[in-house]
Motif scaffolding. Structure first.
Motif, short mmCIF file in Angstrom:
data_model
loop_
_atom_site.label_atom_id
_atom_site.label_comp_id
_atom_site.label_asym_id
_atom_site.label_seq_id
_atom_site.Cartn_x
_atom_site.Cartn_y
_atom_site.Cartn_z
N ASP A 128 24.00 20.51 22.05
CA ASP A 128 23.11 20.62 23.22
C ASP A 128 22.55 19.27 23.63
OD1 ASP A 128 23.29 23.53 23.19
OD2 ASP A 128 22.06 23.39 21.39
N THR A 129 23.41 18.25 23.58
CA THR A 129 23.05 16.91 24.02
C THR A 129 23.89 16.54 25.22
OG1 THR A 129 22.49 16.26 21.76
CG2 THR A 129 22.85 14.49 23.34
N LEU A 130 23.24 16.01 26.25
CA LEU A 130 23.92 15.48 27.42
C LEU A 130 24.09 13.97 27.25
CD1 LEU A 130 22.05 17.35 30.31
CD2 LEU A 130 24.33 17.86 29.43
N HIS A 131 25.29 13.47 27.55
CA HIS A 131 25.56 12.03 27.48
C HIS A 131 26.00 11.55 28.86
CE1 HIS A 131 25.31 11.92 23.11
NE2 HIS A 131 26.13 12.96 23.06
N LEU A 132 25.49 10.39 29.24
CA LEU A 132 25.93 9.74 30.47
C LEU A 132 26.75 8.51 30.09
CD1 LEU A 132 25.88 9.45 33.58
CD2 LEU A 132 23.83 8.03 33.31
N TRP A 133 28.03 8.53 30.49
CA TRP A 133 28.95 7.44 30.17
C TRP A 133 29.11 6.54 31.38
CZ3 TRP A 133 31.33 7.03 25.33
CH2 TRP A 133 31.20 8.15 24.50
N ASN A 134 29.13 5.25 31.12
CA ASN A 134 29.39 4.27 32.17
C ASN A 134 30.86 3.90 32.13
OD1 ASN A 134 29.33 2.27 34.09
ND2 ASN A 134 28.35 0.74 32.76
N LEU A 135 31.60 4.25 33.17
CA LEU A 135 33.03 3.98 33.23
C LEU A 135 33.35 2.71 34.00
CD1 LEU A 135 34.34 7.58 34.01
CD2 LEU A 135 33.84 6.55 31.80
N ARG A 136 32.33 1.99 34.44
CA ARG A 136 32.58 0.78 35.22
C ARG A 136 32.93 -0.42 34.33
NH1 ARG A 136 30.68 0.47 40.61
NH2 ARG A 136 29.93 2.46 41.40
N GLN A 137 32.67 -0.33 33.05
CA GLN A 137 33.02 -1.40 32.15
C GLN A 137 34.32 -1.06 31.42
OE1 GLN A 137 29.18 -0.87 30.24
NE2 GLN A 137 30.24 -0.54 28.29
N ARG A 138 34.97 -2.09 30.90
CA ARG A 138 36.30 -1.88 30.31
C ARG A 138 36.22 -1.05 29.04
NH1 ARG A 138 39.95 -7.30 31.27
NH2 ARG A 138 39.63 -7.41 33.53
N ARG A 139 35.13 -1.15 28.32
CA ARG A 139 34.90 -0.27 27.18
C ARG A 139 33.75 0.65 27.53
NH1 ARG A 139 37.17 -0.79 22.25
NH2 ARG A 139 38.46 -2.60 21.83
N PRO A 140 34.04 1.86 28.02
CA PRO A 140 32.96 2.76 28.43
C PRO A 140 31.99 3.01 27.28
CG PRO A 140 35.08 3.59 29.16
CD PRO A 140 35.37 2.46 28.25
N ALA A 141 30.71 3.09 27.65
CA ALA A 141 29.66 3.28 26.64
C ALA A 141 28.64 4.27 27.17
CB ALA A 141 29.00 1.95 26.30
N ILE A 142 27.88 4.85 26.25
CA ILE A 142 26.83 5.80 26.61
C ILE A 142 25.61 5.05 27.10
CG2 ILE A 142 25.27 7.57 25.72
CD1 ILE A 142 27.41 8.40 23.77
N LEU A 143 25.16 5.37 28.31
CA LEU A 143 23.96 4.76 28.86
C LEU A 143 22.71 5.54 28.47
CD1 LEU A 143 25.14 3.85 32.48
CD2 LEU A 143 24.97 2.36 30.49
N HIS A 144 22.76 6.85 28.59
CA HIS A 144 21.60 7.69 28.27
C HIS A 144 22.09 8.96 27.57
CE1 HIS A 144 18.96 5.29 30.85
NE2 HIS A 144 19.91 5.34 31.76
N SER A 145 21.19 9.54 26.80
CA SER A 145 21.43 10.84 26.18
C SER A 145 20.16 11.67 26.28
CB SER A 145 21.83 10.68 24.70
OG SER A 145 23.04 9.98 24.58
N LEU A 146 20.34 12.97 26.42
CA LEU A 146 19.21 13.89 26.53
C LEU A 146 19.49 15.07 25.61
CD1 LEU A 146 16.54 14.21 28.12
CD2 LEU A 146 17.79 15.69 29.70
N LYS A 147 18.66 15.23 24.60
CA LYS A 147 18.84 16.27 23.59
C LYS A 147 17.89 17.43 23.86
CE LYS A 147 20.16 17.90 19.46
NZ LYS A 147 19.42 19.16 19.45
N PHE A 148 18.47 18.62 24.16
CA PHE A 148 17.68 19.82 24.36
C PHE A 148 17.30 20.39 22.99
CE2 PHE A 148 19.29 19.31 28.54
CZ PHE A 148 18.46 20.03 29.39
#
Length: 1137
Positions: A128-148
């Protein structure tokens, strides 16, 4: 940089090689080595620890156990999430976007969303965690996470060009998340407000969320129980509520926003009109037939439906499921309803998710679907909707690497440049009909060629045949492969104790496959004493040193002794008729091991082929066989014991005669691959040896080392000394699975009950030292073989063809070979081969050989240049063999004759000088674990020894000094798939099967790691979002204006307030250690570039200052002259000029 100089004058057992607790390194019998000719070895080693760094590069294949699918219609990127937490990005080739990336979490991925044309991906995990991935960089990484914390996520929806994400939960509530800040809005749609107050039951989890195409301020909420609510976001109230008797699985809008379609658990589709929501406008059972009593037959649930409109044709209704229950065992289906036509597509695997690909990202425009992507459990299907019969795109390769489970791999990094195009051209000729005319739209690992070894044999009848008695599944399963890229000769070892040799041809041919049958079953337990010369080799001494005429046993499957014991019959029957073979790899020779006195043949544990010599060698726990594949004859077939001759360092005593033979003994060892991918059996359980000296290597009744043999309770086997103990063999009380051998059966594990501690022991732990030491009573298997130019005897002056043989007891034998040099004589004169008595010793089972010249350069084995035997004859250019030799004496004129031999076992590495057989360097690789894979590879214009250990460490050692260069803890061995498929290759690369469907490539080269960031492609490409169609004045006036809805004003903190802190927890994104390293290296590069730019700017500023000063001086001079001219002309009249 370091130089090694060692004067080898009178080198004896006091050399560095003699300090490791083994007998003399230079002599197998422990006698001092004869003093070699004094010489100086001057090798300049260039590799240092800074040349090595371990990191992952790319992963090929299909995601294992996929769970979710998302698509960006503008960027044309397909995202697939898996149960293990992996996310794979597949750009579609239809739109010329040849890029790929992979993301990793550690939890099951639920259906997520790709933010259209923004370079972001929102994923929901099983925790139950939401992850926001940044695909604009060559190695995509998690920018934010929200845990319900208090609610479980069941559905997510992100409207196009919106930053507010709708999240449905298991409790029936709908929350709203700002994906820019990943903060929960205070605006919440509670389930008790969405339904009527008079409703007494809970509507169930939220299974659907979507905004109305007609008005973005209307949110359609679907509950599992069958309740549908359209919620007015502005008025915070329900516009209408629908209560249906059947559970809802999915909802899909018509693009005009006046109708929507639902799929239900009873296999029905309901169409609802917003003008009258009291009952459905239409109810259909697409696959439900009317029975004789007038009732509809029951159908399976329709799990998902998509309702897509087309401008020039009828709408498309696409759904999965809905078949009737009347037929059991029906395959999963995808149904496409287009007008009155219904097309049902049957799938080979269960459908996980599907998605219609449309031309427009706007949900209020005509959709115009052009394809359907169907995600299956083990495959990915793309259906072409632009053709009337809805063909699928032809997939040129299986998405899961292979049609059947992968059992072995081989990795070649520096192939001849012409081999890949020719393989692709031959493989591309086998096109199938009935597929879409368009090319396969997804880029991933490209398959060049596919070969089926089963075509060589007759099909065994169901429940009959000799192989069916031994193997629980496919008797044609591949155990190991060997390929010579230069000659294009390919060898395959099968689980039914057979070897197939293939030759490559660009022409089809009619051929008859030649078959050789080898009787390699030596009964060492019947030996009385070695001194009485009653060892029973498979062939006589004369037959071991001379070619044996080719013959085929004409035994039938039921042939055997009068007592019914099978003897002299192979496991499979080779086709004995002329067969038509297409261009490509064509079978030239099949070698099969035979049953002997009711015992099945043992699995082959080692293989090597040399195209220049025309020889093939293979071995198992019984002995060694060498075959001349040019003359189709058997040159040598001897037991391992007979290979030693008088040089055997161990004395072997008699064994008690065994009891009645049990044909089931081989049944166990030959079913190894059948349990390879069984979750309950695929791990090896490893125990430790207690300090009290009691061995605990017996787990499930057999050995756990990939290179050791079956265990027994006999006395240990120790080197022979003047007064040393003698080896005794176990009596008749052997377990029925004593035949489980070496790496061939290293994945076997019986599902018997053990303690929890025993079940948790695996390869990641240390193995008992008794596995490698000669302290257990067992057969000696051939574990590795290699042909090459070397010195078979100490007295040799010139290198000759030799076969290096390594065994499971750490013994290395050299077998010289005499081969006729003339081509005509080579095809007629016999090849002479026989053991020379040269024996070297290591600790642990021998894994790999490598050869260096005295300058430290790698010596390649000689090979033959490929020639097409089926090509038309050319009288002007006769077809002759062209050999390429890499003789060690040809590259070292300054160093004299000789070369270095690198020997690596599962515990130790040694470097010997040939022909004196003097040990120069020794390194104990590991004491607490053991080496699974070792290779001598080229990297950074030098050579090193790369090792992969069972504890997950990847090591590199310099050559020839064996200095440790890298020791990195990378991957603990959790299952045998990794052990069987891990493979090093040149250029500092390696690969292994990370899952049954995925290949992971890694690099241990610092240079490649530094350049990896630049080698990665851009996943996100800036593309302008297509403009929405002009709706027109009348349609906009009467249809309402959906563009005046301001979500920020409604969901922002100013209007909605803050959400409860206990509801969800915000977690800042972390790119991980590897991402941080990449970012750090990128930052260092940016700083360096900024510094250079600053210097250039300073230089330009200096030049500008100089030019400014010159201009000022020039301006002052001009002003002075102008002032003088003005004074001169001040008092003059105009007519004086």
């Amino acid at each position: 940089m370091k130089k090694f100089r060692k004067v080898l004058d009178g080198l004896t057992t006091s050399s560095p090689g003699g300090n490791i607790g083994s007998p003399s390194c230079g002599s197998a019998a422990g006698t001092p080595t004869a003093a070699p000719t004094p010489k100086e070895i001057d090798i300049q080693e260039t590799l240092v620890s800074e040349n090595f760094q371990l990191c992952k590069t790319v992963r090929h294949g299909f995601p294992y156990q996929p769970t979710a699918l998302a698509f960006d219609p503008v960027q044309k990127i397909l995202a697939i999430g898996s149960r293990s937490g992996g996310i794979r990005m597949y750009p579609l080739l239809i739109f010329s976007l040849p890029l790929f990336s992979g993301l990793e979490t550690h939890l099951k991925i639920l259906p997520g969303v790709l933010t259209i044309n923004t370079g972001a991906l929102v994923t929901a995990c099983a925790d139950d965690t939401l992850h926001l991935w940044n695909l604009r960089q060559r190695r995509p990484a998690i920018l934010h996470s929200l845990k319900f914390n208090r609610e479980r996520i069941t559905f997510c929806h992100l409207p196009f060009q919106s930053k507010w994400l709708y999240v449905g939960t298991e409790r029936g509530n709908t929350h709203i998340v700002n994906i820019e800040s990943f903060i929960l809005s205070g605006y919440v749609i509670m389930w008790n407000k969405a339904i009527e107050l008079s409703t007494k039951t809970h509507p169930g989890p939220v299974v659907h969320l979507s905004d109305s195409p007609k008005d973005e301020g209307k949110l359609l909420i679907g509950f599992e129980s069958g309740t549908i609510v359209q919620w007015d976001l502005r008025g915070k109230k329900a516009d209408f509520r629908i209560y249906y008797d059947e559970a809802i699985h999915s909802v899909s809008w018509h693009h005009e926003g006046k109708q929507f379609m639902c799929s239900h658990s009873d296999g029905s589709l309901t169409l609802w009109n917003l003008r009258n929501t009291s009952k459905p406008f239409q109810v259909t059972f697409p696959h439900g037939k009317i029975q004789k009593d007038g009732r509809k037959e029951s159908c399976k649930p329709i799990l998902k439906v998509e309702y897509k409109t087309s401008r020039n044709s009828e709408p498309f209704v696409i759904f999965s499921g809905g078949l009737s229950y009347d037929k059991a065992g029906r395959r999963p289906t995808l149904t496409i309803m287009h007008g009155k036509a219904i097309t049902v597509l049957e799938m080979d695997h269960p459908i996980v998710e599907f998605m219609a690909l449309c031309e427009t990202p706007y949900n209020n425009e005509v959709q115009e679907p052009y394809a359907v992507v169907v995600l299956l459990e083990k495959d990915l299907i793309v259906v072409d909707l632009t053709q009337s019969n809805f063909p699928v795109f032809e997939n040129p390769y299986p998405m899961d690497i292979h049609e059947s489970p992968v059992t072995c791999t081989a990795y070649f990094a520096d192939c001849p440049p012409d081999i890949i195009p020719i393989l692709y051209s031959i493989g591309a000729k086998h096109k199938k009909t009935g597929y879409s005319q368009k090319e396969w739209p997804i880029i991933t690992l490209q398959m060049l060629y596919k070969l089926k070894t089963s075509k060589v044999f007759e099909k065994p009848k169901q429940g009959e045949g000799r192989a069916a008695e031994l193997v629980e599944e496919d008797p044609f399963a591949v155990q190991m492969v060997s390929w010579c890229p230069q000659s294009r000769i390919f060898c395959v070892v099968g689980i039914s104790a057979h070897v197939i040799l293939y030759r490559f041809s660009k022409y089809d041919a009619n051929t008859q496959i030649v078959s050789l049958e080898v009787r390699l079953q030596c009964e060492s337990e019947d030996v009385i004493t070695p001194s009485e010369n009653e060892n029973n080799p498979c062939f006589s001494e004369s037959g071991s040193h001379s070619p044996q005429p080719h013959h085929q046993h004409a035994a039938s499957p039921g042939s055997g002794t009068p007592d019914g014991i099978k003897d002299s019959i192979p496991c499979l029957k080779v086709k004995d008729r002329m067969v038509r073979v297409p261009p490509g790899y064509q079978a030239d020779l099949v070698i099969q091991l035979l049953w002997v006195d009711g015992d099945p043949p043992q699995q082959i544990t080692s293989l090597d082929i040399n195209s220049a010599y025309g020889l093939l060698a293979f071995g198992n726990c019984n002995g060694l066989a060498v075959v001349d594949y040019l003359q189709k004859t058997i040159l040598l077939c001897m037991s391992t014991l007979d290979l030693y001759g008088a040089a055997d360092p161990y004395q072997r005593l008699t064994r008690s005669p065994r009891r009645n033979r049990q044909s089931t003994s081989g049944k166990f060892c030959m079913r190894g691959l059948s349990n390879f991918y069984s979750d309950s059996k695929k791990r090896i359980r490893t125990s430790y040896q207690s300090k009290s000296g009691l061995p605990k290597d017996h787990v499930n009744g057999h050995c756990t080392s990939p290179t050791s043999q079956p265990c027994s309770a006999g006395k240990p086997r120790v080197p022979m000394g003047p007064e040393g103990p003698r080896l005794t063999r176990r009596g008749p009380g052997r377990p029925p699975f004593r035949k489980a051998q070496s790496a061939a059966c290293m994945e076997i594990s019986l599902p018997v009950s053990h303690t929890e501690e025993s079940r948790e022991n695996s390869f990641s732990r240390s193995r008992s030292s008794s596995v490698s030491s000669i302290d257990r009573d067992t057969k000696e298997a051939i574990t590795t073989l290699q042909f090459g130019e070397s010195y078979g005897r100490k007295s040799d002056v010139l290198p000759t063809p030799c076969l290096w043989v390594g065994t499971s007891l750490g013994m290395v034998l050299l077998i010289p070979i005499s081969i006729p040099t003339d081509q005509e004589e080579r095809m007629e004169e016999p090849v002479t081969i026989g053991p020379s008595g040269a024996v070297l010793m290591l600790k642990g089972s021998v894994l790999r050989f490598g050869f260096l010249d005295c300058m430290g350069a790698l010596i390649q084995s000689p090979c033959e240049v490929w020639r097409d035997l089926n090509a038309p004859e050319d009288p002007d250019r006769p077809r002759r063999r062209k050999l390429v030799h890499f003789s060690p004496s040809s590259s070292q004129d300054a160093c004299g004759e000789g070369h270095l031999a690198v020997l690596c076992s599962e515990r130790q590495a040694k470097v010997f000088l040939m022909p004196s057989q003097s040990c120069l360097f020794v390194h104990n690789i590991t004491e607490s674990s053991f080496v699974l894979r070792a290779d001598v590879i080229s990297v950074c214009n030098s050579v090193c020894l790369a090792c992969f250990c069972a504890n997950g460490h990847v090591m590199t050692l310099s050559l020839p000094s064996l200095r440790p260069l890298m020791d990195c803890s990378y991957l603990p061995l959790t299952d045998m798939r990794i052990a069987r498929t891990f493979f090093f290759t040149n250029g500092g690369q390696a690969l292994y099967l990370s899952s049954p469907t995925e290949i992971q490539r890694i690099t241990y080269s610092q240079e490649m790691c530094d350049n990896l960031q630049e080698m990665l492609g851009e996943l996100f490409t800036p593309i302008e979002t297509p403009e929405a169609q002009n709706r027109g004045f009348l349609k906009g006036f009467f249809g309402g204006n959906a563009h005046t809805f301001d979500r920020e004003e409604l969901f922002g903190e100013a209007a909605a307030g803050k959400a409860s802190r206990s509801l969800a927890q915000h977690i800042p994104g972390q790119a991980g250690v590897e991402g941080m390293k990449v970012a750090a290296s990128g930052a260092v590069g940016e700083l360096a570039r900024a510094r250079i730019a600053l210097d250039e700017r300073g230089q330009r500023l200096g030049e500008l200052e100089e030019r400014t000063a010159l201009m000022m001086t020039s301006a002052e001079t001009f002003s002075k002259h102008a002032h003088e001219l003005m004074l001169k002309c001040k008092d003059k009249k105009w007519y004086q000029f």
